[in-house]
Design a protein around this motif. Structure first.
Motif, short mmCIF file in Angstrom:
data_model
loop_
_atom_site.label_atom_id
_atom_site.label_comp_id
_atom_site.label_asym_id
_atom_site.label_seq_id
_atom_site.Cartn_x
_atom_site.Cartn_y
_atom_site.Cartn_z
N MET A 104 0.84 -1.20 0.00
CA MET A 104 0.00 0.00 0.00
C MET A 104 0.88 1.26 0.00
N PHE A 105 1.98 1.19 0.81
CA PHE A 105 2.90 2.33 0.86
C PHE A 105 3.54 2.55 -0.51
N ARG A 106 3.95 1.43 -1.14
CA ARG A 106 4.62 1.51 -2.46
C ARG A 106 3.68 2.13 -3.49
N GLN A 107 2.42 1.70 -3.39
CA GLN A 107 1.42 2.19 -4.35
C GLN A 107 1.23 3.71 -4.17
N PHE A 108 1.13 4.10 -2.90
CA PHE A 108 0.93 5.52 -2.61
C PHE A 108 2.18 6.32 -3.02
N HIS A 109 3.34 5.73 -2.72
CA HIS A 109 4.62 6.36 -3.08
C HIS A 109 4.68 6.58 -4.59
N PHE A 110 4.27 5.54 -5.33
CA PHE A 110 4.29 5.62 -6.79
C PHE A 110 3.35 6.72 -7.29
N LYS A 111 2.14 6.74 -6.72
CA LYS A 111 1.14 7.73 -7.15
C LYS A 111 1.62 9.15 -6.83
N PHE A 112 2.18 9.28 -5.64
CA PHE A 112 2.66 10.60 -5.20
C PHE A 112 3.82 11.07 -6.09
N THR A 113 4.70 10.11 -6.44
CA THR A 113 5.82 10.44 -7.33
C THR A 113 5.28 10.90 -8.69
N CYS A 114 4.30 10.13 -9.21
CA CYS A 114 3.71 10.49 -10.52
C CYS A 114 3.11 11.88 -10.45
N PHE A 115 2.44 12.15 -9.35
CA PHE A 115 1.79 13.46 -9.20
C PHE A 115 2.83 14.58 -9.19
N CYS A 116 3.86 14.42 -8.34
CA CYS A 116 4.89 15.48 -8.23
C CYS A 116 5.65 15.62 -9.54
N ALA A 117 6.09 14.46 -10.10
CA ALA A 117 6.86 14.52 -11.34
C ALA A 117 5.99 15.07 -12.46
N ILE A 171 3.46 17.20 -12.31
CA ILE A 171 3.29 18.67 -12.21
C ILE A 171 4.58 19.38 -12.64
N THR A 172 5.72 18.92 -12.11
CA THR A 172 6.98 19.59 -12.46
C THR A 172 7.28 19.44 -13.96
N LEU A 173 6.94 18.27 -14.51
CA LEU A 173 7.18 18.07 -15.94
C LEU A 173 6.30 18.98 -16.79
N SER A 189 14.72 17.92 -22.54
CA SER A 189 13.47 17.79 -21.77
C SER A 189 13.29 16.34 -21.33
N PHE A 190 13.63 15.40 -22.22
CA PHE A 190 13.51 13.99 -21.89
C PHE A 190 14.45 13.63 -20.73
N GLY A 191 15.71 14.11 -20.85
CA GLY A 191 16.70 13.87 -19.79
C GLY A 191 16.24 14.48 -18.49
N ALA A 192 15.75 15.73 -18.57
CA ALA A 192 15.28 16.41 -17.35
C ALA A 192 14.10 15.66 -16.77
N GLY A 193 13.25 15.12 -17.66
CA GLY A 193 12.08 14.36 -17.20
C GLY A 193 12.50 13.14 -16.42
N ILE A 194 13.50 12.42 -16.93
CA ILE A 194 13.98 11.21 -16.24
C ILE A 194 14.59 11.58 -14.89
N LEU A 195 15.43 12.64 -14.94
CA LEU A 195 16.08 13.07 -13.69
C LEU A 195 15.04 13.52 -12.67
#
Ligand code: ADP
Length: 422
Positions: free
Chosen positions: A1-14, A16-18, A183-189
């Motif tokens: 459950m933590f991993r799932q939330f971590h993944f979703k939160f990462t997707c959300f943050c990444a 928005i920044t992307l 942009s692709f490199g920055a996206g990965i980073l």
């Protein structure tokens, strides 16, 4: 459950920044391309000005000159003397370009509302530039000029020049490719950073969640024990069951009080009332309260007070007493019969320092930090009825509310020494 939330939160943050990064990249690319095209057009206009004035000044316009001009700029150059095309127009390099030139001329005329001669005639040469897209999609810079040469005798020269924009197009493509790659490199980073960053951010929350689960499980376990005793008393109704039931319900009451106290401290609802307290008097009171308990275990409870009276310290006397009682009761509990427990208070600089030292079983090094955790017991197999692992945790929290410190170390010769520093 933590991993799932971590993944979703990462997707959300990444995500928005992307989005922000992409928006700014596209904007930057657009500005950069606009500048590049403007610069190119300006430089083309400048070159055309030079070419026109070069032709203007020449009394003889030779084939070599025109070929050189074409080669230098990578142009397609056509000239007419009035309506008569120059011989140069049928040069080998112009082969197969007739349709293109015709279309370019038609396009120029269309764009300039059917003018056959350029505005601003008179005795000055004029030139006008525009962007032209050929039927096959390739883009050219187009220049049409009316040139009055030095040998001007009334019929001006007409010049049509086509410069393929391949250089500029290549530059624009390279730039776009670089932007895309960056942009692709920055996206990965960014995604990697977001994964790492959110992981660090969520770790304490996850730890807290696990602790809460463990806490609820431990509290439920501790509450179930007296409840089971009460239930069995009710079902068996042995003689004296009322006394057992009362003792167990008192135990349950204490545990619930402790739990409520801890949750109050955690939510910040619990506060202390600080007043000036005489440390020696307070310790003496605690000593008197604890003496019968120590005597019951044939232990020697001693107190050591400094000769000179100590300066008053700011504390909540009730809560400070509670802390010292927890420490003394633990010392009594974890010290065998005929053992010694020494209480003392001293002034150390600005701090008042209470000490409870015993020569009991001591605390192994690896448990010293853990004993302040909720429901932590060094030896859970030796379960004492009145001890469920909350005492030191409460004591630590109460001392923290005083902005003080509760520490533990070994007593020289064996046992444990707890110090309360205010
Ligand atoms: P408990 O109610 O079980 O005593 P505490 O939080 O007060 O819970 O103490 C946690 C654990 O620390 C105890 O279970 C015990 O193992 C250890 N402990 C506390 N005080 C002493 C002491 N004076 N000597 C040895 N062990 C101690």
């Amino acid at each position: 459950m933590f991993r799932q939330f971590h993944f979703k939160f990462t997707c959300f943050c990444a995500g928005i920044t992307l989005c922000i990064l992409c928006t700014f990249s596209v904007l930057l690319l657009f500005i950069s391309e606009k500048n590049l095209v403007e610069k190119h057009v300006l430089s083309f206009q400048y070159n055309m000005g030079n070419l026109v004035s070069g032709l203007e000044q020449r009394s003889v316009i030779s084939m070599e000159y025109l070929m050189q001009a074409e080669q230098d700029g990578g142009y397609l150059l056509y000239l007419w003397d009035g309506d008569v095309p120059f011989l140069f127009n049928s040069a080998p390099s112009h082969k197969g370009q007739e349709a293109l030139v015709k279309d370019a001329l038609a396009c120029f005329t269309r764009e300039n509302e059917g003018q056959t001669t350029l505005q601003g005639g008179g005795y000055a040469s004029v030139h006008q530039e525009m962007t032209y897209q050929a039927p096959d999609g390739s883009v050219y810079d187009l220049c049409r000029a009316t040139i009055k040469t030095s040998s001007y005798d009334g019929s001006p020269l007409t010049m049509l020049l086509l410069a393929p924009r391949t250089g500029l197009q290549e530059q624009l493509h390279t730039q776009r490719l670089w932007f895309l790659l960056l942009s692709f490199g920055a996206g990965i980073l960014l995604s990697a950073f977001a994964w790492f960053f959110t992981g660090r951010l969520l770790r304490p929350i996850e730890q807290n969640r696990v602790e809460q689960i463990q806490f609820v499980a431990a509290a439920s376990h501790e509450l179930r024990t007296p409840l089971t005793v009460i239930r069995s008393c009710i079902s068996t109704r042995q003689p004296g069951y009322e006394a057992i039931m009362e003792a167990e319900s008192v135990r349950m009451g204490h545990l619930i009080d402790d739990l409520l106290l801890l949750s109050g401290m955690e939510t910040g609802k619990y506060s202390i009332q600080k007043v000036p307290v005489e440390p020696d008097t307070l310790l003496l009171n605690v000593y008197e309260q604890s003496e019968p308990l120590a005597l019951a275990k044939a232990q020697i409870l001693s107190i050591c007070l400094p000769d000179a009276p100590l300066a008053a310290c700011e504390a909540d006397p009730e809560r400070l007493t509670q802390v010292l009682l927890i420490l003394i009761q633990n010392a009594i509990c974890y010290t065998p019969e005929h053992g010694r427990i020494a209480l003392s208070v001293s002034q150390e600089g600005k701090h008042t320092c209470f000490q409870v030292a015993d020569n009991g079983i001591g605390i192994p090094k690896e448990h010293k930090t853990k004993i302040f955790d909720r429901f932590y017991q060094v030896d859970s197999s030796h379960h004492h009825k009145e001890h469920y692992g909350l005492g030191l945790c409460i004591a630590k929290e109460l001392i923290a509310l005083h902005h003080g410190e509760l520490t533990v170390c070994d007593t020289p010769g064996g046992g444990s020494t707890f110090r309360v520093i205010l």
